[in-house]
Scaffold this motif. Structure first.
Motif, PDB file in Angstrom:
ATOM      1  N   ASP A 126       3.978   2.626   2.311  1.00  0.00           N
ATOM      2  CA  ASP A 126       3.792   2.823   3.910  1.00  0.00           C
ATOM      3  C   ASP A 126       3.118   1.590   4.535  1.00  0.00           C
ATOM      4  O   ASP A 126       3.022   1.358   5.694  1.00  0.00           O
ATOM      5  CB  ASP A 126       3.084   3.943   3.911  1.00  0.00           C
ATOM      6  CG  ASP A 126       3.890   5.286   3.954  1.00  0.00           C
ATOM      7  OD1 ASP A 126       5.199   5.116   3.822  1.00  0.00           O
ATOM      8  OD2 ASP A 126       3.251   6.146   4.116  1.00  0.00           O
ATOM      9  N   VAL A 127       2.756   0.617   3.537  1.00  0.00           N
ATOM     10  CA  VAL A 127       2.358  -0.748   4.135  1.00  0.00           C
ATOM     11  C   VAL A 127       2.802  -1.795   3.315  1.00  0.00           C
ATOM     12  O   VAL A 127       2.837  -1.812   2.179  1.00  0.00           O
ATOM     13  CB  VAL A 127       0.644  -0.741   4.007  1.00  0.00           C
ATOM     14  CG1 VAL A 127       0.271  -2.183   4.369  1.00  0.00           C
ATOM     15  CG2 VAL A 127      -0.026   0.461   5.029  1.00  0.00           C
TER      16      VAL A 127
ATOM     17  N   PRO B 299       7.556  -3.255   9.270  1.00  0.00           N
ATOM     18  CA  PRO B 299       7.396  -1.499   9.644  1.00  0.00           C
ATOM     19  C   PRO B 299       8.071  -0.922   8.307  1.00  0.00           C
ATOM     20  O   PRO B 299       9.304  -1.156   8.019  1.00  0.00           O
ATOM     21  CB  PRO B 299       8.118  -1.461  10.708  1.00  0.00           C
ATOM     22  CG  PRO B 299       7.991  -2.696  11.425  1.00  0.00           C
ATOM     23  CD  PRO B 299       8.061  -3.644  10.237  1.00  0.00           C
ATOM     24  N   ARG B 300       7.373   0.370   7.961  1.00  0.00           N
ATOM     25  CA  ARG B 300       7.640   1.184   6.820  1.00  0.00           C
ATOM     26  C   ARG B 300       9.333   1.564   7.093  1.00  0.00           C
ATOM     27  O   ARG B 300      10.147   1.836   6.078  1.00  0.00           O
ATOM     28  CB  ARG B 300       7.029   2.173   6.459  1.00  0.00           C
ATOM     29  CG  ARG B 300       6.897   3.240   7.790  1.00  0.00           C
ATOM     30  CD  ARG B 300       5.917   4.457   7.306  1.00  0.00           C
ATOM     31  NE  ARG B 300       6.171   5.233   8.179  1.00  0.00           N
ATOM     32  CZ  ARG B 300       5.578   6.665   7.968  1.00  0.00           C
ATOM     33  NH1 ARG B 300       4.701   6.936   6.848  1.00  0.00           N
ATOM     34  NH2 ARG B 300       5.805   7.561   8.790  1.00  0.00           N
TER      35      ARG B 300
ATOM     36  N   LYS C  47      15.503   3.216   3.959  1.00  0.00           N
ATOM     37  CA  LYS C  47      14.442   2.412   4.445  1.00  0.00           C
ATOM     38  C   LYS C  47      13.400   1.469   3.679  1.00  0.00           C
ATOM     39  O   LYS C  47      13.482   1.814   2.181  1.00  0.00           O
ATOM     40  CB  LYS C  47      13.468   3.615   5.082  1.00  0.00           C
ATOM     41  CG  LYS C  47      14.021   4.532   5.988  1.00  0.00           C
ATOM     42  CD  LYS C  47      13.013   5.363   6.329  1.00  0.00           C
ATOM     43  CE  LYS C  47      13.497   6.389   7.573  1.00  0.00           C
ATOM     44  NZ  LYS C  47      12.627   7.416   8.035  1.00  0.00           N
ATOM     45  N   ILE C  48      12.891   0.538   4.138  1.00  0.00           N
ATOM     46  CA  ILE C  48      12.308  -0.509   3.207  1.00  0.00           C
ATOM     47  C   ILE C  48      11.208   0.191   2.312  1.00  0.00           C
ATOM     48  O   ILE C  48      10.971  -0.507   1.343  1.00  0.00           O
ATOM     49  CB  ILE C  48      11.831  -1.623   3.960  1.00  0.00           C
ATOM     50  CG1 ILE C  48      11.567  -3.031   2.963  1.00  0.00           C
ATOM     51  CG2 ILE C  48      10.463  -1.271   4.860  1.00  0.00           C
ATOM     52  CD1 ILE C  48      11.286  -4.257   3.957  1.00  0.00           C
TER      53      ILE C  48
ATOM     54  N   GLY D 242       0.713  -1.153  -0.055  1.00  0.00           N
ATOM     55  CA  GLY D 242      -0.122   0.131  -0.005  1.00  0.00           C
ATOM     56  C   GLY D 242       0.936   1.219   0.087  1.00  0.00           C
ATOM     57  O   GLY D 242       1.827   1.177   0.715  1.00  0.00           O
ATOM     58  N   THR D 243       0.859   2.343  -1.076  1.00  0.00           N
ATOM     59  CA  THR D 243       1.766   3.303  -1.099  1.00  0.00           C
ATOM     60  C   THR D 243       0.812   4.500  -0.517  1.00  0.00           C
ATOM     61  O   THR D 243      -0.200   4.524  -0.179  1.00  0.00           O
ATOM     62  CB  THR D 243       2.141   3.552  -2.548  1.00  0.00           C
ATOM     63  OG1 THR D 243       0.923   4.010  -3.235  1.00  0.00           O
ATOM     64  CG2 THR D 243       2.567   2.203  -3.268  1.00  0.00           C
TER      65      THR D 243
END
Length: 344
Positions: A73-74, A93-94, A118-119, A47-48
């Motif tokens: 972010d998800v 976690p984002r 960050k992932i 989910g962006t």
């Protein structure tokens, strides 16, 4: 240098909108080939934070504005057992530290080697394909399918099923999304459901608390669909699935009709056979000027957990049924059963 392509692209994607889509995806994001031996399925749910799929009025009403970073972010890794009798969901976690694999940047065409980030930034650099490659490299789990969803599809899908009931033992009030739920049970329609799954300023648990609410929402979306016998209603499920993924064949190798059939096939999976967890966290890494503050995975515990998924084993012992912490703590969020999240 390995070149990551977007061969597995599904459709436009956008933010934390994820959860009802996961309801259908969990119960059928991949075909059950009857002529082949059953095997596990691993699905990445993305989910962006894109905000271009809803109207200006909806952005104002549901406080979904702001500047998007085109990030995931998800991010959830969903494992469906070979016997289709268990589903394990691992949220990532984002802000997790990640080593992004080598790839060609989609915007500039520049070849990039392995580098830290960050992932949630993998999507901005290389879309779904690079996100999948990053997840695979960090987990050792081979991804079979992925699903990406946006605000519009989430809102419409929740409305298609007349809302989803959620329950909370405490007040949930978010300064950013303006979520304000009193203790008790609430039926949330599309826009309010979006506020619920996006809220991360309820308490100090921040993104971990939001992850838990997304997991709670998913369980109760499934429970509601099952209670209405919607999962075995071809017409009703077709409407929901078409809202989520559109009609026709999609590039992951499944179409809306297969999703409807698989929803019916997994209708009998009870909430107790759904496992939910977050990647074990060791703490915060030292802040870096290039990527900021990141979360460090507890590699020993994370590796053990992903090894279970690779071996198609449950995350929990058969007699285990721990009570989830609410709000969850940074380093103490153990796997829980979906039945613990179901509204009584």
């Amino acid at each position: 240098m390995r070149r990551v392509t977007t061969k597995r692209t599904l459709s436009s994607l956008a933010i934390p909108v994820l959860v009802l889509a996961a309801a259908s995806t969990l119960l059928g994001a991949s075909p059950f080939p009857e002529r082949q031996a059953p095997r596990p399925l691993n699905i990445v749910l993305m989910g962006t934070d894109g905000r271009d799929t809803i109207t200006a009025a909806e952005k104002r009403k549901f406080h979904a504005g702001g500047i998007a970073c085109n990030c995931t972010d998800v991010l959830m890794l969903i494992h469906v057992s070979a016997r289709r009798d268990r589903v394990s969901v691992v949220s990532m976690p984002r802000d997790s530290y990640a080593d992004i694999p080598p790839h060609r940047d989609e915007s500039s065409g520049e070849e990039r080697g392995t580098h830290p980030a960050k992932i949630n930034g993998a999507y901005a650099e290389g879309g779904p394909a690079l996100t999948i490659a990053t997840v695979e490299s960090m987990t050792g789990v081979s991804v079979d399918r992925y699903l990406q969803v946006d605000f519009r599809r989430f809102i419409d899908a929740v409305n298609d099923v007349d809302g989803v009931r959620v329950c909370t033992p405490r007040t949930l009030k978010d300064s950013a999304t303006k979520l304000n739920l009193k203790p008790g049970k609430h039926r949330l329609t599309g826009g309010r459901a979006l506020q619920y799954v996006r809220s991360r300023h309820v308490d100090r648990s921040a993104d971990l608390g939001r992850i838990q609410r997304q997991q709670r929402f998913l369980v109760n979306a499934l429970s509601g669909l099952r209670a209405k016998k919607a999962l075995t209603d071809p017409v009703g499920m077709a409407r929901v699935v078409n809202t989520l993924v559109g009609s026709g064949q999609v590039e992951q190798g499944f179409d809306a009709g297969e999703l409807v059939q698989l929803a019916a096939a997994l209708d009998k999976v009870p909430a107790r056979a759904l496992e939910f967890t977050t990647v074990p966290i060791a703490g915060f890494n030292e802040t870096r000027p290039d990527i900021g503050s990141t979360l460090a995975w507890d590699r020993k515990r994370a590796d053990a957990m992903f090894a279970k998924l690779r071996a198609d084993r449950p995350l929990m012992k058969a007699d285990a049924d721990p009570k989830p912490k609410d709000p969850p703590s940074l380093m103490g969020y153990a796997p829980v059963r979906g039945s613990r999240f179901t509204c009584g």
